[in-house]
Design a protein around this motif. Sequence first.
Motif, PDB file in Angstrom:
ATOM      1  N   CYS A  62      22.637 -26.352  17.527  1.00 13.88           N
ATOM      2  CA  CYS A  62      22.953 -24.714  17.016  1.00 13.88           C
ATOM      3  C   CYS A  62      23.234 -24.729  15.541  1.00 13.88           C
ATOM      4  O   CYS A  62      23.876 -23.225  15.685  1.00 13.88           O
ATOM      5  N   GLY A  63      22.975 -25.420  14.890  1.00 13.88           N
ATOM      6  CA  GLY A  63      22.553 -25.059  13.523  1.00 13.88           C
ATOM      7  C   GLY A  63      24.608 -25.020  12.452  1.00 13.88           C
ATOM      8  O   GLY A  63      24.442 -24.348  12.507  1.00 13.88           O
ATOM      9  N   ILE A  64      25.198 -26.149  12.867  1.00 15.50           N
ATOM     10  CA  ILE A  64      26.349 -26.294  12.688  1.00 15.50           C
ATOM     11  C   ILE A  64      26.242 -26.659  10.957  1.00 15.50           C
ATOM     12  O   ILE A  64      25.183 -27.235  10.603  1.00 15.50           O
ATOM     13  N   ARG A  65      27.252 -25.336  10.494  1.00 17.19           N
ATOM     14  CA  ARG A  65      27.747 -25.241   8.846  1.00 17.19           C
ATOM     15  C   ARG A  65      28.608 -25.214   8.373  1.00 17.19           C
ATOM     16  O   ARG A  65      29.347 -24.591   8.939  1.00 17.19           O
ATOM     17  N   ASP A  66      28.806 -24.127   6.803  1.00 17.37           N
ATOM     18  CA  ASP A  66      29.883 -24.171   6.803  1.00 17.37           C
ATOM     19  C   ASP A  66      30.417 -23.035   6.788  1.00 17.37           C
ATOM     20  O   ASP A  66      29.521 -22.339   6.909  1.00 17.37           O
ATOM     21  N   ILE A 165      32.388 -15.493  17.074  1.00 17.81           N
ATOM     22  CA  ILE A 165      32.002 -16.654  17.189  1.00 17.81           C
ATOM     23  C   ILE A 165      31.061 -17.261  17.530  1.00 17.81           C
ATOM     24  O   ILE A 165      29.711 -17.133  17.731  1.00 17.81           O
ATOM     25  N   ASP A 166      31.020 -18.796  16.635  1.00 19.56           N
ATOM     26  CA  ASP A 166      29.615 -18.598  16.264  1.00 19.56           C
ATOM     27  C   ASP A 166      29.345 -19.805  17.805  1.00 19.56           C
ATOM     28  O   ASP A 166      27.980 -19.806  17.842  1.00 19.56           O
ATOM     29  N   ILE A 167      30.096 -20.971  17.752  1.00 22.75           N
ATOM     30  CA  ILE A 167      29.372 -21.751  18.555  1.00 22.75           C
ATOM     31  C   ILE A 167      30.894 -21.853  19.548  1.00 22.75           C
ATOM     32  O   ILE A 167      31.798 -22.019  18.820  1.00 22.75           O
ATOM     33  N   ALA A 168      30.527 -21.505  20.782  1.00 24.40           N
ATOM     34  CA  ALA A 168      31.688 -21.696  21.662  1.00 24.40           C
ATOM     35  C   ALA A 168      31.523 -22.895  22.703  1.00 24.40           C
ATOM     36  O   ALA A 168      30.384 -23.065  22.919  1.00 24.40           O
ATOM     37  N   ASP A 204      27.573 -16.990  20.334  1.00 26.27           N
ATOM     38  CA  ASP A 204      25.825 -17.224  19.574  1.00 26.27           C
ATOM     39  C   ASP A 204      25.719 -17.966  20.281  1.00 26.27           C
ATOM     40  O   ASP A 204      24.497 -18.175  21.106  1.00 26.27           O
ATOM     41  N   LYS A 205      25.929 -18.919  20.469  1.00 21.96           N
ATOM     42  CA  LYS A 205      25.767 -20.797  20.582  1.00 21.96           C
ATOM     43  C   LYS A 205      27.154 -21.208  22.067  1.00 21.96           C
ATOM     44  O   LYS A 205      28.503 -20.671  21.515  1.00 21.96           O
ATOM     45  N   VAL A 206      26.246 -21.373  23.171  1.00 25.42           N
ATOM     46  CA  VAL A 206      27.901 -21.821  24.037  1.00 25.42           C
ATOM     47  C   VAL A 206      27.070 -22.908  25.182  1.00 25.42           C
ATOM     48  O   VAL A 206      26.200 -23.845  25.379  1.00 25.42           O
ATOM     49  N   VAL A 207      28.686 -24.170  24.634  1.00 24.55           N
ATOM     50  CA  VAL A 207      28.134 -25.400  24.904  1.00 24.55           C
ATOM     51  C   VAL A 207      29.197 -26.504  26.080  1.00 24.55           C
ATOM     52  O   VAL A 207      30.577 -25.751  25.595  1.00 24.55           O
ATOM     53  N   ALA A 208      28.440 -26.382  27.237  1.00 22.63           N
ATOM     54  CA  ALA A 208      29.729 -26.853  28.319  1.00 22.63           C
ATOM     55  C   ALA A 208      29.180 -28.564  27.665  1.00 22.63           C
ATOM     56  O   ALA A 208      28.419 -28.894  27.755  1.00 22.63           O
TER      57      ALA A 208
END
Length: 519
Positions: A62-66, A165-168, A204-208
């Motif tokens: 998901c490209g996690i970043r600060d 929201i960047d990542i849900a 932008d990104k959704v994680v189940a």
Amino acid sequence: MINAVGRNIPEEILNITGKEVFKGNHYRDGYTYKKNGPETKCVINNSESKLVENIREVLVKCGIRDGMTLSFHHHFREGDYIINMVMEEVYKMGIKDITICASSLGKAHDPIVPYIEEGVITEIQSSGVRGKIGEAISAGKLKGLAIMRSHGGRVRAIESGETKIDIAFIGTPTCDDYGNCRGIGGKNDCGVLSYAVVDADYADKVVAITDCLVPFPNFPAHISMTKVDYVVVVDEIGDSKKIATGAAKPTTDMRKLMMAEYCTQFVTHAPYFKDGFSYQTGVGGASIASTISLAKIMKEKNIRMRFGVGGLTKPMCDLLVNGQVDCLLDTQDFDLAAVESVKDLKHFRISAGEYANPFNKGAVVNKLDFVILAALEVDVNFNCNVVVDSNGMITGAQGGHPDTAAGAKCSIVIVPLLQGRTPAVCSEVTTVTTPGESIDVVVTDYGIAINPQRKDLIACMKGVDLPFKTIEQLRDIAYSIAGEPQKVSFGDRVVGVIESRDGTIMDVVRQVKPFEFSE
């Protein structure tokens, strides 16, 4: 700047947030805006898999970043594991300056407090917070602001793009390998996924994240595969047995039962109590008891409820079992009986947006006849506080309180005159979360006060054998018993913002002075 409930909102906060002060419930009626859209990665290759090995790997994908905003839902309440497991991996990866956008935060999330203290989490957006997170914010340990919104206000903020929201992360009791999520059918069912619907639509990104992977297709899906980027299988997403912990319990307290009876008698003498009425209640002991006693009168008078709304508990679901309500509209289940009831064909799941978003074309709350609510404090202007306790500590959540109070034809707050030895009916609440213009009736163990603006309700209650008093009389009784409470000693720094459901600022929460704070 002074707002419509008499609160002085610092110019600095207005500048930081870009907000206006609260100007009344209907100030933004008819407002038009363009909804924000998510960045979407198309999936055309039919050989690609959405399954990812673990939380760390999905964060990388998901490209996690600060500086990112991560969102979560709270359908597992005190049994939730998702936030802690995700934030532990974020911490291990050395990521900083994260904003948590959660539908609510509770004691189950106490383990993330060190991440607040170390700057991993620097801002929080939530309906409210309980436990050590609330203590940490009140003590000034969060670098940025805690923004507290109602359930409807959260949807508004996300849909409008105010919150991006960047990542849900969606904890889902069952999921297939393509991302079809359901709140039932697993080993840790939570019933519905209503709060996460807006996250799935706009992140932008959704994680189940699931602990029960099932064969495709997991239909009917509560959240569709068309919204989900990745699927992660873990050992446990939560403990469903803890959904019912906290406030969602029946009561044997005689004082609460008396308030419940007062409330029921008021409802049954109100003009809206007739065949086809609509109703929502909270999860406090007195509220649950009022639903049970109301069911008896409905049966005696052969009156049916058209629909019930919730946050649902067993007594509301029993109305469906007993044929006393046509259907239930569900945004959250507060006990396992309600989770099981979701399987009934007349028990409908609705999103938090359908339920309460003030910026859509009509929410369910606007069709409510009655809502029964609780509060920590109510003042003589009928303003309610449901977030900050009498010591100034953030300890509660707005939830749907402001949404339903604004929408219902008759909003009733049940509150004991004294919370311990502290007057709950007072001259001025510590913090305003729901404006007095939304509250019609206050029911206490010492009497019932009707908002003077509701002359129609006052007129229809003439001759009814209930202990009616003015709100000032109730305050005076409380003060005569416990004395007038001293105002909380706050510092200068603003640590939290209470948003009105329309996005304007209702109030601010200041840091509690060190000597007021106890570990």
